[in-house]
Design a protein around this motif. Structure first.
Motif, PDB file in Angstrom:
ATOM      1  N   TRP A 158      -3.458 -11.147   3.553  1.00 39.41           N
ATOM      2  CA  TRP A 158      -3.307  -9.709   3.376  1.00 39.41           C
ATOM      3  C   TRP A 158      -3.524  -9.027   4.715  1.00 39.41           C
ATOM      4  N   THR A 192       4.601  -0.866  -3.791  1.00 38.80           N
ATOM      5  CA  THR A 192       4.289  -1.404  -2.476  1.00 38.80           C
ATOM      6  C   THR A 192       2.783  -1.441  -2.260  1.00 38.80           C
ATOM      7  N   TYR A 220      -4.844  -2.044  -6.943  1.00 37.41           N
ATOM      8  CA  TYR A 220      -4.702  -3.004  -5.854  1.00 37.41           C
ATOM      9  C   TYR A 220      -5.337  -4.349  -6.164  1.00 37.41           C
ATOM     10  N   GLN A 246       5.516  -9.339  -1.207  1.00 38.83           N
ATOM     11  CA  GLN A 246       5.262  -8.139  -0.418  1.00 38.83           C
ATOM     12  C   GLN A 246       5.181  -8.496   1.062  1.00 38.83           C
ATOM     13  N   SER A 247       5.652  -7.577   1.912  1.00 39.57           N
ATOM     14  CA  SER A 247       5.634  -7.835   3.351  1.00 39.57           C
ATOM     15  C   SER A 247       4.225  -7.833   3.929  1.00 39.57           C
ATOM     16  N   SER A 248       3.245  -7.372   3.168  1.00 35.87           N
ATOM     17  CA  SER A 248       1.862  -7.311   3.649  1.00 35.87           C
ATOM     18  C   SER A 248       1.105  -8.617   3.444  1.00 35.87           C
ATOM     19  N   SER A 271       8.161  -3.954   6.823  1.00 32.93           N
ATOM     20  CA  SER A 271       6.754  -3.576   6.953  1.00 32.93           C
ATOM     21  C   SER A 271       6.389  -2.653   5.809  1.00 32.93           C
ATOM     22  N   GLY A 272       5.381  -3.030   5.057  1.00 28.58           N
ATOM     23  CA  GLY A 272       4.905  -2.187   3.979  1.00 28.58           C
ATOM     24  C   GLY A 272       5.911  -1.958   2.878  1.00 28.58           C
ATOM     25  N   TYR A 331      -0.103  -1.942   0.577  1.00 25.77           N
ATOM     26  CA  TYR A 331      -0.382  -1.950   2.002  1.00 25.77           C
ATOM     27  C   TYR A 331      -1.662  -2.739   2.264  1.00 25.77           C
ATOM     28  N   SER A 332      -1.872  -3.111   3.504  1.00 25.45           N
ATOM     29  CA  SER A 332      -2.995  -3.978   3.843  1.00 25.45           C
ATOM     30  C   SER A 332      -4.284  -3.201   4.013  1.00 25.45           C
ATOM     31  N   TYR A 333      -5.377  -3.952   3.956  1.00 28.52           N
ATOM     32  CA  TYR A 333      -6.720  -3.476   4.301  1.00 28.52           C
ATOM     33  C   TYR A 333      -7.327  -2.516   3.289  1.00 28.52           C
ATOM     34  N   ASP A 356      -1.180  -6.681   8.185  1.00 32.36           N
ATOM     35  CA  ASP A 356       0.046  -6.085   8.701  1.00 32.36           C
ATOM     36  C   ASP A 356       0.875  -7.190   9.314  1.00 32.36           C
TER      37      ASP A 356
END
Length: 201
Positions: free
Chosen positions: A137, A116, A129, A105-107, A79-80, A118-120, A139
């Motif tokens: 895109w 890394t 980004y 990426q895990s997102s 995650s992330g 992250y989402s949103y 979680d």
């Protein structure tokens, strides 16, 4: 017109239509109008546009079987974070920059940097980004069944995401992202089993 078998001109381009009215003895002055015909989205400043395979002029849906030879390991519970990098066999031009390496990426994104993502987050941002390709895109909740396969060719790379799920939403998705040496990007989705509320997240 194409559906009716009357496809008489290339639908893409700029056209000038001229109207002249006549009563059989006299003719009016010509009146012209210019029409720009396009399909999909309008191109952005770098020439990128998109079109769905449901469009009659869109690409055909063609899931490519790449087998299971190349696999990114140990992603369950991720995650992330960055799951792995892949070296391309060609220079990939993305918004004026050339890249030889991509990062999974895990997102639910493919990035061109190792930081890394992250989402949103809204994009573009000064933090960089905008340097990504977002196939989903969000979680993502990766389990022991979640897999990433990939295969590189001289003119493209195919990445398959198998059994990826979304936090707090029942279901899974299989997706395939193909990056072409030409700069074309294709997203394909199959076995999508998210519930009816997926689109609200």
């Amino acid at each position: 017109l194409k559906k009716l078998g009357l496809h008489i001109f290339d639908p893409l381009g700029e056209y000038v239509f001229q109207l002249v009215v006549s009563d059989g003895a006299a003719f009016s002055q010509p009146d012209t109008v210019k029409v720009t015909c396009k399909i999909g989205s309008a191109p952005d400043a770098y020439g990128y546009s998109w079109i769905d395979s449901d469009n009659i002029y869109g690409p055909a849906y063609g899931w490519e079987d790449i087998g299971k030879r190349y696999r990114i390991e140990n992603i369950a519970g991720s995650s992330g974070r960055v799951l792995g990098s892949i070296t391309l066999s060609f220079d990939f031009d993305f918004y004026g920059m050339k890249y030889r390496k991509i990062y999974i990426q895990s997102s639910g994104v493919i990035s061109f940097g190792s930081s890394t993502i992250y989402s949103y987050y809204s994009i573009p941002q000064n933090e960089g980004y905008d340097n990504l390709i977002a196939w989903m895109w969000a979680d993502m909740e990766l389990t022991n069944d979640s897999i990433v396969y990939y295969k590189t060719f001289s003119d493209r790379i195919v990445i398959q995401f198998v059994n990826w799920s979304f936090y707090s939403v029942p279901g899974k998705v299989d997706a395939q992202v193909t990056l072409y040496k030409s700069g074309k990007i294709v997203f394909l989705y199959k076995n999508v089993s998210f519930d009816k509320n997926f689109g609200s997240y």
